[in-house]
Design a protein around this motif. Structure first.
Motif, short mmCIF file in Angstrom:
data_model
loop_
_atom_site.label_atom_id
_atom_site.label_comp_id
_atom_site.label_asym_id
_atom_site.label_seq_id
_atom_site.Cartn_x
_atom_site.Cartn_y
_atom_site.Cartn_z
N LEU A 136 44.13 32.86 26.59
CA LEU A 136 43.26 33.43 25.75
C LEU A 136 42.44 33.04 24.42
O LEU A 136 41.51 32.97 24.69
CB LEU A 136 44.12 34.60 24.85
CG LEU A 136 45.05 35.56 25.99
CD1 LEU A 136 45.38 36.74 24.97
CD2 LEU A 136 43.87 36.55 27.02
N SER A 137 42.37 31.27 24.05
CA SER A 137 41.75 31.17 23.69
C SER A 137 40.11 30.95 23.94
O SER A 137 39.83 30.56 23.09
CB SER A 137 42.26 29.79 22.50
OG SER A 137 42.63 29.42 23.52
N ALA A 138 40.72 30.55 25.44
CA ALA A 138 39.46 30.13 26.17
C ALA A 138 38.16 31.27 26.26
O ALA A 138 36.99 31.25 26.52
CB ALA A 138 39.72 29.64 27.66
N TYR A 139 38.59 32.60 26.02
CA TYR A 139 37.62 33.65 25.33
C TYR A 139 36.69 33.72 24.69
O TYR A 139 36.52 35.03 24.04
CB TYR A 139 38.58 34.67 26.82
CG TYR A 139 39.00 34.82 28.06
CD1 TYR A 139 38.10 34.19 29.41
CD2 TYR A 139 40.20 33.91 28.39
CE1 TYR A 139 38.68 34.77 30.17
CE2 TYR A 139 40.21 33.93 29.53
CZ TYR A 139 39.61 34.09 30.34
OH TYR A 139 39.54 33.50 32.18
N ALA A 140 36.83 32.62 23.39
CA ALA A 140 36.37 33.43 22.44
C ALA A 140 34.93 34.18 22.29
O ALA A 140 34.78 34.61 21.50
CB ALA A 140 36.34 32.03 21.47
N SER A 141 34.50 33.41 23.12
CA SER A 141 32.99 34.09 23.33
C SER A 141 32.92 35.62 23.95
O SER A 141 32.02 36.37 24.18
CB SER A 141 31.97 32.94 23.98
OG SER A 141 32.00 32.88 25.35
N ASP A 142 34.21 35.62 25.03
CA ASP A 142 34.18 36.75 25.49
C ASP A 142 35.52 37.65 25.36
O ASP A 142 36.07 37.33 26.93
CB ASP A 142 33.37 36.68 27.26
CG ASP A 142 32.85 37.65 27.96
OD1 ASP A 142 33.57 39.32 27.61
OD2 ASP A 142 32.67 37.96 29.50
N PRO A 143 35.20 38.53 24.65
CA PRO A 143 37.28 38.41 24.91
C PRO A 143 37.25 40.00 25.54
O PRO A 143 38.75 39.88 26.51
CB PRO A 143 37.15 39.45 23.27
CG PRO A 143 35.79 38.77 22.72
CD PRO A 143 34.74 38.24 23.38
N ARG A 144 36.29 40.45 26.13
CA ARG A 144 36.63 41.48 27.29
C ARG A 144 37.39 40.59 28.24
O ARG A 144 37.94 41.24 28.46
CB ARG A 144 35.30 41.99 27.75
CG ARG A 144 35.66 43.41 28.41
CD ARG A 144 34.80 44.04 28.69
NE ARG A 144 34.55 45.43 27.10
CZ ARG A 144 33.73 46.32 27.48
NH1 ARG A 144 33.25 47.05 28.43
NH2 ARG A 144 33.38 46.95 26.18
N MET A 145 36.17 39.69 28.88
CA MET A 145 36.98 38.63 30.20
C MET A 145 38.16 38.25 29.64
O MET A 145 39.04 38.70 30.84
CB MET A 145 35.72 37.66 30.39
CG MET A 145 34.60 38.29 31.59
SD MET A 145 35.49 39.07 32.69
CE MET A 145 36.13 37.79 32.87
N GLY A 146 38.67 38.43 28.16
CA GLY A 146 39.64 37.85 27.82
C GLY A 146 41.70 38.70 28.23
O GLY A 146 42.47 38.47 29.30
N ALA A 147 41.13 39.77 28.26
CA ALA A 147 41.93 40.97 28.23
C ALA A 147 42.01 41.52 30.10
O ALA A 147 43.56 41.23 30.43
CB ALA A 147 41.09 42.20 27.76
N GLU A 148 40.90 41.46 30.49
CA GLU A 148 40.78 41.96 32.03
C GLU A 148 41.29 40.63 32.54
O GLU A 148 42.14 40.36 34.21
CB GLU A 148 39.32 41.48 32.74
CG GLU A 148 38.69 42.63 32.35
CD GLU A 148 39.07 43.89 32.07
OE1 GLU A 148 39.61 43.91 34.12
OE2 GLU A 148 39.13 45.00 31.90
N SER A 149 41.29 38.93 32.02
CA SER A 149 42.23 38.76 32.34
C SER A 149 43.79 38.37 33.03
O SER A 149 44.68 37.72 33.43
CB SER A 149 43.16 36.70 31.92
OG SER A 149 43.03 37.18 30.64
N LEU A 150 44.42 39.74 32.18
CA LEU A 150 45.99 39.09 32.36
C LEU A 150 46.35 41.23 33.15
O LEU A 150 47.26 40.72 33.29
CB LEU A 150 46.13 39.95 31.26
CG LEU A 150 46.00 39.38 29.59
CD1 LEU A 150 46.68 39.54 28.86
CD2 LEU A 150 46.97 37.79 29.77
#
Length: 468
Positions: A136-150
């Motif tokens: 998730l730390s790789a999505y610092a600039s795009d939090p929504r994509m971080g959630a979508e990765s899960l």
């Protein structure tokens, strides 16, 4: 008829409007601050093990044998869950729990199925385990994509848990060192998006937060000793050494008073498990995980914020004629070998200096039964020290493997020599475990992944009242 109300001058009108706006701004500021404090309370966990007067209590029996009537607890988030429809009835035979491990290099989901046996015991029956990269730390600039990765893993959990059980199956996410290393606002944004995504599914929402490093170490220790059956058998418990990407944890029961006296009080915690009390030596070294160590060795121990993405990072730990990229958190760096070549001795010197600055030695560890896992297992397997199921090895086996790598470098595994050297320095010069000390290197025991997730599932079920 003339209006007797006096007309306000322009200056008076401006003054009253200005005063009103100041009042509105002040009220809004109070609301925002209060909301932000509540928001931070939700997402930044304090260790549940730090209260010395009320240590975490977990009662039951040992491996595959936990008395469900004793799995009780209370947390703030339990109240809204336990009153909701869909909780297991006394006649239900299965209980599920979903635990997301949001690590620094990737995210993992553990879906545990527990079986309630006729004699009232709760048995771990099955586990669904899935992973995804990056973390998730790789999505610092795009939090929504971080959630979508899960989301694909949530869908996997949805397929694994029977529909009739979904409304009584709690879901939780604990972020570890990767998100701890981000700034607070950035990490909060990611966790907020994850929370919103989880709410789209029928699972009762548990805690979504950054996990305290102490809890990470203790839950791993609970998982390991639970599966080995040492918690109620009367056998000596084993030491758990976990190596993640951003941090490393150590937890064991010290046998010598000198060990406890030599460290600050926050290195120890009292817990009660299966009607027995334990005083644990436990500590999480943030920044000493494998990926954090790589970055420190490459950057001469600089802060990531002080290193430009255009800077070429070098180290004697890299093989000759290598150039490539290294991702750390949300940044990607250029790396390359030194012009004067790689060297095991120079690499080891850098690694020893790194651990000497940050770690406390534990002399009694050389006499303990030690189990190491996570990246310890991965790198031992990559180096051919152990097979795919793990095995026993010594500390100096890591040193031998590192020396061999520097004599026979592999450009398709450019960081293996660095990793092996660092692990040797961590164990030998950080924890001061003797070179010929035998250790068990494991990934799974009895088909269960060794991590903090199972220990966290126990706490989740008990604190929500889902295991009776």
């Amino acid at each position: 008829m003339l209006n007797s109300t006096p007309r306000l001058s322009m200056y008076q009108l401006r003054g009253r409007v200005g005063g009103f706006l100041i009042l509105v701004f002040a009220v809004a500021l109070i609301i925002v601050v209060a909301g932000y404090d509540d928001f931070r309370h939700r997402f930044v966990s304090k260790s549940i093990f730090k209260d010395k007067k009320n240590p975490y209590v977990f009662n039951g029996e040992a491996t595959l044998n936990v008395r469900n009537e004793n799995l009780r607890g209370s947390n703030g988030f339990a109240q809204s869950i336990t009153s909701s429809p869909g909780l297991p009835s006394k006649n239900d035979k299965d209980v599920y729990a979903i635990v997301f491990d949001a690590g620094s290099t990737g995210s993992r989901v553990h879906v545990f199925k527990f079986r309630i046996l006729p004699d009232g015991l709760l048995r771990l029956d099955k586990e669904l385990f899935k992973t995804t990269k990056p973390g998730l730390s790789a999505y610092a600039s795009d939090p929504r994509m971080g959630a979508e990765s899960l989301r694909p893993m949530v869908i996997e959990a949805l397929a694994f848990v029977p529909k009739a059980k979904q409304r009584s199956t709690p879901i939780t996410l604990k972020a570890t060192a990767g998100l701890r290393l981000l700034s607070e606002g950035v990490a909060d944004n990611i966790l907020n998006e994850v929370t919103q995504m989880f709410r789209e599914y029928p699972f009762p929402l548990g805690d979504i937060s950054i996990m305290d490093g102490i809890d990470e170490g203790i839950f791993s220790w609970i998982t390991l000793n639970y599966i080995l059956g040492t918690l109620t058998s009367g056998n000596k418990t084993v030491a758990a050494l976990d190596l993640g990407g951003g941090s490393t944890q150590i937890t064991f029961v010290p046998q010598h008073r000198e060990t406890v006296k030599a460290v600050p009080k926050n290195f120890t915690s009292k817990i009660t498990l299966f009607n027995r009390s334990y005083k644990l030596y436990t500590h999480s070294y943030l920044g000493q995980g494998l990926m954090s160590a790589r970055f420190s060795l490459l950057s001469d121990n600089r802060n990531p914020a002080d290193v430009l993405n255009t800077t070429i990072l070098t180290s004697p730990c890299l093989p000759n004629n290598f150039s490539g990229k290294f991702r750390f958190g949300s940044h990607k760096y250029q790396v390359g070998s030194l012009t004067n070549g790689s060297s095991f001795s120079a690499c080891l010197k850098d690694a020893v200096n790194f651990v000497d600055k940050n770690m406390v030695d534990i002399k009694e560890l050389s006499n303990a039964d030690i189990y190491i896992f996570s990246y310890f297992f991965d790198r031992a397997k990559d180096a051919g020290i152990i097979g795919r199921t793990g095995g026993q090895m010594t500390v100096k086996d890591f040193k031998r493997a590192a020396r061999h790598y520097f004599s026979n470098p592999l450009l398709d595994h450019p960081y293996l020599g660095m990793d092996l050297t660092y692990i040797y320095a961590l164990l030998h010069d950080g924890y001061h475990i003797r070179s010929n000390k035998g250790m068990e290197v494991i990934k799974r025991v009895k088909q269960t992944e060794i991590s903090w997730a199972l220990g966290s599932a126990f706490h989740l079920l008990s604190s929500m009242g889902l295991a009776r």
